[in-house]
Design an enzyme around this catalytic site. Sequence first.
Site, short mmCIF file in Angstrom:
data_model
loop_
_atom_site.label_atom_id
_atom_site.label_comp_id
_atom_site.label_asym_id
_atom_site.label_seq_id
_atom_site.Cartn_x
_atom_site.Cartn_y
_atom_site.Cartn_z
N LEU A 276 23.01 59.50 43.61
CA LEU A 276 21.58 59.59 43.30
C LEU A 276 20.76 58.49 43.98
O LEU A 276 19.53 58.51 43.92
CB LEU A 276 21.36 59.52 41.79
CG LEU A 276 21.65 60.81 41.00
CD1 LEU A 276 21.71 60.52 39.51
CD2 LEU A 276 20.59 61.87 41.29
N GLU B 106 24.86 65.81 35.93
CA GLU B 106 26.07 65.06 35.59
C GLU B 106 26.93 65.78 34.55
O GLU B 106 27.94 65.24 34.10
CB GLU B 106 25.69 63.67 35.06
CG GLU B 106 24.78 62.86 35.98
CD GLU B 106 25.46 62.45 37.28
OE1 GLU B 106 26.60 62.89 37.54
OE2 GLU B 106 24.85 61.68 38.05
#
Length: 324
Positions: A14, A86
């Site tokens: 990320l 996630e």
Amino acid sequence: MAAGKHLMFVYGTLKRNQPNYIFNTSAFDGISIFRGKGRTVEKFPLVIATKYNVPYVLDSPGRGNNIEGEVYEIDDKRLKIYDDLELYPINYNKKQIQVKLKKEIEDEEHSDNNHEILQCNIYIITDFKKELLSKPVLSNYDDNLQENKYVTGENRYQFDNLNYDTKCDVKENWPKIETNNPNLPIPIFVYGTLKIGEHYHKYLKNPEKGKAEFVGEAETNTKYPLVVESKYNLPYLLWSPNNGNNVKGEVYNIDKDLLAWLDEFEDHPKTYIRLPSLVKINGVLKNCWCYFTYFLKTIDAELLSKPTLESYSQAQYPCLEIGW
């Protein structure tokens, strides 16, 4: 931190110039504000694992290194996108840790007291296989420098049909369901058109597709949004844990042939993704496969605005024949 705002410490894909940085841009709903580079106050093991070459922080404080990463201030909408990416809480857990901003790190030798320490959330693996502690540990992840590159979600579809059993490479108690032993039945939870009396239940009774044995009525142990899309009146169980309702459905024990047919029928892993889910049946928790619609891939704003159901019925939402 104000209500609806969250400080997140990201250490892997990320980050800027990394494969999943797009989820920190305006391409997605919500707000994501870069607060700066940071480093964990405590040491943690940062390892690369699975055949997808995923960076994981293991919840074993004191081992490994002080991890370099980035701090973002995000709102509830962007947090939902993070959580879905996630697979929280089925894959990662979240934990609050202390993070020191990069500018303070650079001044560390000149000042012992003037460090801004932030309380941030981090996605972390708590229930990990102990052999992961023997892997090389990193202090700063950069996919551009890795010999074996991270495999993004869309490429995993082509890679091996996105078999989430590979999470067993990381999680000690990942809810694995045996699919390769022909002597063991495969439990599956159905909540829509495959239920008794519904439009496509006939396929569970067709021996040409495989074997199916009715086990009983059940409901999901976790709440999920069950919605009906507009074009064909098909039910979608959205991957959004702890929202919606405990969804009612039925459990069947099926064989490998029928599972393969259902994967094709449900367009796994594109339209739906087959994930393990705990359901309650006769007061007992049972781990079953279930077909979810995964937020980042297929859920649009229209679906998110629809009323959530506890149970689907064709009498209320007549579905159209698609041609199976």
